[in-house]
Design an enzyme around this catalytic site. Structure first.
Site, PDB file in Angstrom:
ATOM      1  N   ASN A 225      73.367  69.227  43.436  1.00 51.52           N
ATOM      2  CA  ASN A 225      71.989  69.466  43.005  1.00 51.52           C
ATOM      3  C   ASN A 225      71.768  70.979  43.020  1.00 51.52           C
ATOM      4  OD1 ASN A 225      69.375  68.212  42.298  1.00 51.52           O
ATOM      5  ND2 ASN A 225      68.642  69.187  44.167  1.00 51.52           N
ATOM      6  N   ASN A 278      67.087  73.587  45.361  1.00 55.87           N
ATOM      7  CA  ASN A 278      68.372  73.001  45.023  1.00 55.87           C
ATOM      8  C   ASN A 278      69.265  72.927  46.251  1.00 55.87           C
ATOM      9  OD1 ASN A 278      68.231  73.264  41.793  1.00 55.87           O
ATOM     10  ND2 ASN A 278      67.351  75.066  42.754  1.00 55.87           N
ATOM     11  N   THR A 279      70.213  72.017  46.188  1.00 59.92           N
ATOM     12  CA  THR A 279      71.098  71.813  47.327  1.00 59.92           C
ATOM     13  C   THR A 279      72.364  71.108  46.878  1.00 59.92           C
ATOM     14  OG1 THR A 279      69.300  71.625  48.949  1.00 59.92           O
ATOM     15  CG2 THR A 279      71.368  70.622  49.540  1.00 59.92           C
ATOM     16  N   THR A 280      73.497  71.465  47.470  1.00 56.14           N
ATOM     17  CA  THR A 280      74.719  70.688  47.333  1.00 56.14           C
ATOM     18  C   THR A 280      75.148  70.259  48.728  1.00 56.14           C
ATOM     19  OG1 THR A 280      75.402  71.896  45.344  1.00 56.14           O
ATOM     20  CG2 THR A 280      77.119  70.733  46.575  1.00 56.14           C
TER      21      THR A 280
END
Length: 468
Positions: A225, A278-280
């Site tokens: 994301n 956002n994020t991963t």
């Protein structure tokens, strides 16, 4: 029996509340309570990852009305774990405890969830489920430990604020099975996007990969994301909705080199995205027994390597987290042991495979109006009205000069249909209606007063006010 004045007032207030319309907050609460879980969706698809490793099970849960979801990894015994947290906005549970680096296995499960901060409920829900089912207790040496992280999947991604909750998390835990992981828009990656920094706003999802080297097993799982764009090993951007002014055959390095102009009017004609949340979140699992310091270094190594597959990575607007787990099932002799450097290098490649596998097929967008279908005025008037998608989003359709016009009238825009002014909704030869632009905006009406926007994996359903 004589009733008090307070009692009478209470009856009157209750009667009044019963006939008042729901406030946005109460309406959203009612939506949440009525949701039906979808469990282990995509497990039977050709793109699902399949692998032989019974040491842990995986369950996914989704609310299609979001759409949003979560992914649960459950280990069949306590395992040693480490964590590496990067970026400017991580949302986590129990990561600080993992960071201490105690030399004994304690972790039971890992949870990835959508729903931003509200999705953290899913992490604690899985942990209480371990106790409620009797798998873990309350003795000091038997307390369950679940860790987890969330992604932001609200805002322009969908027209509601439904989130993965306790009920969904515990159902996914019970449904967990070994050796299968759905890739793409499933689980926690149900409404993920990538590339917002350049306005790409591509659909994303969760990815996974597995590799076996001799008796060494390595698995990598990720929910992408990211603010940055997913990039393949040849430097190509894996998914993006480019502006029509962008050159043909552009690569990630081209838009990176054009920063900051590539995100502003001029070079592309597109303003920077306003949605920078956002994020991963990622998990790597190895079966070789490792020391806490080795597992920590492995987490750092692999997390750093992910900047090749996501560019840029770990920005101030990303909340990237990577968990590293050793199941310690494989304890080779010194002469057969694969060193940490080699494991880190192999796992980094496996993770890049996982990142690329997270990208689902993208719906098509149309900059130019497609061939127009003739629709008589009577049929258009039947479509006119106000359609409700959630307590936050409504769409007003009206007919003017033989054209169907749409305008968002709730708290947020409806994809390519703005709040500021009405735009034409064009009938096409397929029977659908479209709003041309950089991103897909397709409207499909049904005979019962329903409206579906962007039919498919990311569809949003609305009802015309006054219809049942």
């Amino acid at each position: 029996m004589k009733r008090s004045g307070a009692y009478a007032w209470g009856v009157a207030i209750a009667a009044l509340v019963a006939v008042l319309p729901l406030s946005p907050v109460r309406a959203q609460s009612a939506e949440q309570d009525a949701l039906k879980p979808t469990l282990n969706d995509g497990y039977d698809t050709p793109d699902a990852l399949r692998f032989d490793w019974p040491a842990f099970t995986i369950g996914t849960g989704q609310y299609e009305d979001g759409p949003t979801g979560l992914t649960v990894f459950r280990f069949n015994r306590k395992v040693l774990a480490a964590v590496d947290v990067r970026g400017g906005g991580p949302g986590t549970v129990n990561t600080e405890y993992l960071g201490i680096g105690y030399p004994f296995p304690e972790l039971d499960s890992v949870v990835f969830s959508g729903g931003s901060w509200y999705g953290l409920e899913a992490v604690t829900a899985v942990n209480t489920a371990l106790k409620d089912e009797g798998y873990r207790g309350g003795n000091w040496d038997n307390v369950g430990l679940t860790v987890g992280s969330i992604i932001y999947d609200f805002g322009g991604r969908r027209l509601n604020e439904i989130y993965p909750d306790k009920r969904l998390a515990q159902a996914a835990l019970k449904a967990a099975v070994p050796g299968v992981f759905p890739r793409g828009a499933y689980g926690a990656g149900r409404s993920a996007v990538s590339g917002s920094i350049f306005g790409c706003n591509a659909h994303s999802g969760q990815g996974g990969a597995f590799r076996k080297v001799g008796d060494l097993k390595i698995a990598a799982f990720t929910v992408v994301n990211a603010l940055g764009v997913v990039t393949d090993r040849d430097g190509r951007t894996a998914a993006c909705y480019p502006d029509k002014t962008w050159p043909a055959g552009f690569r990630t390095r081209d838009i990176l080199a054009g920063t900051p102009d590539s995100g502003k009017p001029g070079w592309t004609g597109v303003a920077p995205s306003a949605e920078r949340k956002n994020t991963t979140i990622s998990l790597i699992v190895v079966n070789q027994k490792m020391e806490p310091w080795e597992l920590k270094r492995l987490a750092i190594h692999v997390h750093t390597s992910m900047a090749r597959g996501i560019q840029p990575f770990q920005t101030e607007f990303d909340g990237d987290v990577l968990y590293a787990v050793s199941t310690a099932e494989y304890e080779p002799a010194d002469d057969k042991r694969i060193g940490l450097l080699d494991i880190g290098t192999i796992t980094s490649e496996v993770m890049w495979d996982a990142i690329l596998s997270a990208v689902p097929p993208q719906p098509q967008a149309a900059f130019e109006a497609p061939p127009r279908r003739a629709v008589d005025a009577t049929a258009l008037r039947k479509l006119a009205g106000r359609y409700r998608f959630s307590a936050l989003a409504e769409l007003e359709l009206k007919v003017e000069d033989g054209r169907l016009l749409g305008q968002a009238v709730g708290e947020r825009r409806v994809f390519g249909i703005p709040k500021e002014a009405a735009v034409e909704v064009i009938p096409t030869e397929t029977g659908d209606y479209v709003v041309p632009g950089r991103y897909p905006t397709v409207l499909r009406f049904d005979a019962r007063g329903g409206l579906t926007i962007n039919p498919g994996r990311w569809q949003q359903h609305g009802r015309k006010r006054g219809d049942r």
